[in-house]
Design a protein around this motif. Sequence first.
Motif, PDB file in Angstrom:
ATOM      1  N   SER A   6     -57.081  28.347  30.125  1.00  0.00           N
ATOM      2  CA  SER A   6     -56.732  26.527  29.362  1.00  0.00           C
ATOM      3  C   SER A   6     -57.088  25.553  30.819  1.00  0.00           C
ATOM      4  N   ILE A   7     -57.167  24.353  30.179  1.00  0.00           N
ATOM      5  CA  ILE A   7     -57.477  23.100  31.928  1.00  0.00           C
ATOM      6  C   ILE A   7     -56.703  22.274  31.696  1.00  0.00           C
ATOM      7  N   ASN A   8     -56.464  22.873  33.369  1.00  0.00           N
ATOM      8  CA  ASN A   8     -55.561  21.663  33.616  1.00  0.00           C
ATOM      9  C   ASN A   8     -55.714  20.036  33.471  1.00  0.00           C
ATOM     10  N   ILE A   9     -55.739  19.095  32.659  1.00  0.00           N
ATOM     11  CA  ILE A   9     -55.816  18.023  33.167  1.00  0.00           C
ATOM     12  C   ILE A   9     -55.895  17.202  34.153  1.00  0.00           C
ATOM     13  N   LEU A  10     -54.309  17.042  34.724  1.00  0.00           N
ATOM     14  CA  LEU A  10     -54.478  16.114  36.317  1.00  0.00           C
ATOM     15  C   LEU A  10     -55.484  16.815  37.203  1.00  0.00           C
ATOM     16  N   ASP A  11     -55.008  18.266  37.166  1.00  0.00           N
ATOM     17  CA  ASP A  11     -55.470  18.674  38.637  1.00  0.00           C
ATOM     18  C   ASP A  11     -56.902  18.195  38.798  1.00  0.00           C
ATOM     19  N   LYS A  12     -57.767  18.384  37.156  1.00  0.00           N
ATOM     20  CA  LYS A  12     -59.611  17.477  37.158  1.00  0.00           C
ATOM     21  C   LYS A  12     -59.278  16.144  37.323  1.00  0.00           C
ATOM     22  N   PHE A  13     -58.779  15.368  36.924  1.00  0.00           N
ATOM     23  CA  PHE A  13     -58.659  13.869  37.746  1.00  0.00           C
ATOM     24  C   PHE A  13     -59.154  14.190  38.987  1.00  0.00           C
ATOM     25  N   PHE A  14     -58.780  14.658  39.773  1.00  0.00           N
ATOM     26  CA  PHE A  14     -58.037  14.820  41.365  1.00  0.00           C
ATOM     27  C   PHE A  14     -59.600  15.748  41.814  1.00  0.00           C
ATOM     28  N   MET A  15     -61.135  16.044  41.362  1.00  0.00           N
ATOM     29  CA  MET A  15     -61.772  16.751  41.476  1.00  0.00           C
ATOM     30  C   MET A  15     -62.746  15.479  42.102  1.00  0.00           C
ATOM     31  N   PHE A  16     -63.111  14.406  41.083  1.00  0.00           N
ATOM     32  CA  PHE A  16     -63.320  13.337  41.228  1.00  0.00           C
ATOM     33  C   PHE A  16     -62.667  12.122  41.882  1.00  0.00           C
ATOM     34  N   GLU A  17     -63.771  11.433  42.257  1.00  0.00           N
ATOM     35  CA  GLU A  17     -63.459   9.749  42.964  1.00  0.00           C
ATOM     36  C   GLU A  17     -64.179   8.770  42.534  1.00  0.00           C
ATOM     37  N   LYS A  18     -65.731   8.577  42.058  1.00  0.00           N
ATOM     38  CA  LYS A  18     -65.852   7.483  41.247  1.00  0.00           C
ATOM     39  C   LYS A  18     -65.678   6.864  39.939  1.00  0.00           C
ATOM     40  N   LEU A  19     -65.625   5.826  40.185  1.00  0.00           N
ATOM     41  CA  LEU A  19     -65.047   4.904  39.514  1.00  0.00           C
ATOM     42  C   LEU A  19     -65.844   4.839  37.845  1.00  0.00           C
TER      43      LEU A  19
END
Length: 124
Positions: A6-19
């Motif tokens: 499974s992939i935790n999408i919200l966790d993935k969002f916190f792995m990068f900052e660049k817009l």
Amino acid sequence: MQDINSINILDKFFMFEKLWTPHIIGELNGQYVKLCKLKDGFVWHSHENEDELFMVFKGTLLMDFRDGRTVEVKEGEILIVPKGVEHRPHTNGEIVFNLLFEPKATLHTGNVENEMTVKELGWI
């Protein structure tokens, strides 16, 4: 057998900052699932051969169209932009967490290339 997790999408969002820089989190049937953080404005562009699906996880995405319409996409909503339709995503100043689902061949800024164009996407 391929590793299936499974992939935790919200966790993935916190792995990068660049817009405005998509990151690939999955691949299926010739499509990429990408995450991107958006803030302020992007460029007008279209994709000649690919539809795009935008799904908002956090914030509100605004999508402008050349006919003068702006469609508001809120948390938990999706918007599908058909191929060939010129569009410009932007926000009201907040950072928006967005998931994109589109063919692997889709170019980041479609028919336009400028300083915002990302040519090589990375996996997270």
